[in-house]
Design an enzyme around this catalytic site. Structure first.
Site, PDB file in Angstrom:
ATOM      1  CD1 TRP A  33       0.160  -0.939   3.330  1.00 64.59           C
ATOM      2  CD2 TRP A  33       0.066   1.293   3.275  1.00 64.59           C
ATOM      3  NE1 TRP A  33       0.737  -0.469   4.491  1.00 64.59           N
ATOM      4  CE2 TRP A  33       0.691   0.898   4.487  1.00 64.59           C
ATOM      5  CE3 TRP A  33      -0.117   2.656   3.037  1.00 64.59           C
ATOM      6  CZ2 TRP A  33       1.143   1.814   5.438  1.00 64.59           C
ATOM      7  CZ3 TRP A  33       0.341   3.573   3.986  1.00 64.59           C
ATOM      8  CH2 TRP A  33       0.955   3.145   5.166  1.00 64.59           C
ATOM      9  CD  GLU A  78       5.817   5.064  12.370  1.00 63.61           C
ATOM     10  OE1 GLU A  78       6.791   4.806  11.647  1.00 63.61           O
ATOM     11  OE2 GLU A  78       5.191   4.182  12.988  1.00 63.61           O
ATOM     12  CD  GLU A 114       8.783   0.965  10.341  1.00 63.85           C
ATOM     13  OE1 GLU A 114       8.248   2.010  10.749  1.00 63.85           O
ATOM     14  OE2 GLU A 114       8.534  -0.154  10.816  1.00 63.85           O
ATOM     15  CG  HIS A 117       4.448   3.260   8.824  1.00 62.81           C
ATOM     16  ND1 HIS A 117       5.127   2.406   9.669  1.00 62.81           N
ATOM     17  CD2 HIS A 117       3.930   2.483   7.844  1.00 62.81           C
ATOM     18  CE1 HIS A 117       5.015   1.168   9.210  1.00 62.81           C
ATOM     19  NE2 HIS A 117       4.305   1.194   8.106  1.00 62.81           N
ATOM     20  CD  GLU A 167       9.523  -2.312  13.682  1.00 64.53           C
ATOM     21  OE1 GLU A 167       8.394  -1.802  13.678  1.00 64.53           O
ATOM     22  OE2 GLU A 167      10.372  -2.062  12.816  1.00 64.53           O
ATOM     23  CB  THR A 170       5.427   1.068  16.703  1.00 69.80           C
ATOM     24  OG1 THR A 170       6.053  -0.099  16.172  1.00 69.80           O
ATOM     25  CG2 THR A 170       6.488   2.034  17.172  1.00 69.80           C
ATOM     26  CG  ASP A 199       3.207  -1.951   6.962  1.00 64.95           C
ATOM     27  OD1 ASP A 199       2.696  -2.942   6.414  1.00 64.95           O
ATOM     28  OD2 ASP A 199       3.330  -0.849   6.400  1.00 64.95           O
ATOM     29  CD  GLU A 200       5.480   0.127  12.911  1.00 68.54           C
ATOM     30  OE1 GLU A 200       6.523  -0.541  12.820  1.00 68.54           O
ATOM     31  OE2 GLU A 200       5.471   1.368  12.807  1.00 68.54           O
ATOM     32  CG  HIS A 203       8.505  -4.015   9.889  1.00 67.78           C
ATOM     33  ND1 HIS A 203       8.225  -2.680   9.707  1.00 67.78           N
ATOM     34  CD2 HIS A 203       8.434  -4.581   8.652  1.00 67.78           C
ATOM     35  CE1 HIS A 203       8.007  -2.443   8.428  1.00 67.78           C
ATOM     36  NE2 HIS A 203       8.120  -3.582   7.770  1.00 67.78           N
TER      37      HIS A 203
END
Length: 332
Positions: A33, A78, A114, A117, A167, A170, A199-200, A203
């Site tokens: 995305w 971020e 990252e 974000h 990670e 967050t 996503d976090e 990761h």
């Protein structure tokens, strides 16, 4: 073998699988995305653009002050990504100069993911009309200019403990903000924060696997690194946060109090993350430890309960600090 040399050899050993790990935990750029997928389309004479912006601004009026403080703080954290990338590029075993080795490839591609974000949250805040963007931009520039020291030095073991923890932290923060936004009827913002949280979590799993692999080949020193990081406590990446005219770190405590007060990220979350890492890495089952590492393991196993007793006695200030980032009044 010196500890530094041993760590370098372990990093070289793990590097052979880096392409597999990149494929497992990172998403190709063409498929992932992008911020514009969640924001009003400003291309050409798109009549829906202004209507979408009006909707964002109307819904923004319904979100409370403390919520905005946390959202802004998350966005600034971020946006300070250049600091984190430069730090990780200097870790022992990461070579961005001589042919850009596998670890440098990981750091670059992780950074690229990252980076989206901060972009999407920044644009949303700009369109919302509820924040002072110039003050936010000053704080962001300060945070990058001030740099940071997370207590890991160039040690990959300590850095991977830090990133595994951070990670997940967050993830917790963005996921909670997403839930709050959804509960208050702001579906667009909820989707943004939810996908960032996803996503976090990805990761987090990646860095946790790096640590798992190190435990397999160097359990004593990996245990000592985990012990070191938890004994000194995990420093949040925005711990130097400050506003215009403020001293380094002067805004961080108030930001943390706000996040704790509304339940976005609390001291109990910190303990829960520690407990999850202990279980994920099966600290209680690791064998062939020397005496020093055994003592470190004992410390880690007892730490969550000790920290819980302290956290239960903590009191968070009830009153909101007035940040320059956020306009306190609801704009009619």
């Amino acid at each position: 073998m010196a500890l530094k040399n041993k760590r370098f050899e372990v990093m070289k050993f793990l590097e052979k699988d880096i392409d597999t790990l990149v494929e497992k935990y990172l998403i190709p750029i063409e498929k992932i995305w992008q911020p514009t997928d969640f924001l009003p389309n400003s291309e050409g004479n798109n009549e829906d653009f202004f209507e979408d912006v009006r909707e964002i601004r109307e819904l923004a009026k319904e979100l409370p002050y403390d919520f905005w403080v946390v959202l802004v703080g998350d966005m600034i954290t971020e946006e300070a990504l250049p600091t984190y990338e430069s730090w990780l590029m200097d870790v022992e075993g990461v070579d961005q100069v001589n042919g850009k080795n596998g670890w440098a490839k990981w750091v670059s591609q992780w950074t690229a993911e990252e980076n989206r974000h901060g972009d999407v949250l920044n644009k949303y805040l700009y369109l919302s009309g509820r924040v002072n963007m110039r003050e936010i931009e000053v704080t962001t520039q300060h945070l990058i200019a001030d740099g940071f020291d997370i207590g890991t030095d160039r040690d990959p073991y300590k850095n991977f403990v830090y990133t595994s923890f951070q990670e997940l932290a967050t993830y917790v923060s963005h996921n909670r903000v997403a839930k709050m936004a959804k509960d208050m009827g702001n579906k667009r913002l909820a989707k943004m924060c939810k996908i960032i949280a996803g996503d976090e979590m990805r990761h987090h799993h990646a860095y946790s696997e790096f640590v798992e692999r190190i435990f397999e080949v160097d359990p004593n020193q990996m245990m000592m690194a985990f012990h070191y990081m938890m004994k000194q406590k995990i420093t949040m990446p925005a711990h130097f946060l400050r506003e215009t005219g403020g001293k380094i770190g002067s805004a961080f405590e108030e930001f943390s109090n706000t996040a704790q007060r509304i339940g976005v990220y609390t001291s109990m979350d910190y303990i829960d993350i520690l407990d999850k890492l202990i279980k994920r890495w099966e600290i209680d089952k690791i064998t062939n430890l020397n005496d020093e590492a055994e003592k470190a393991r004992d410390y880690l196993m007892k730490l969550p309960s000790r920290m819980t007793r302290v956290a239960e006695r903590m009191k968070v200030p009830e009153n909101s600090f007035e940040f320059k980032w956020v306009q306190p009044a609801i704009i009619k």
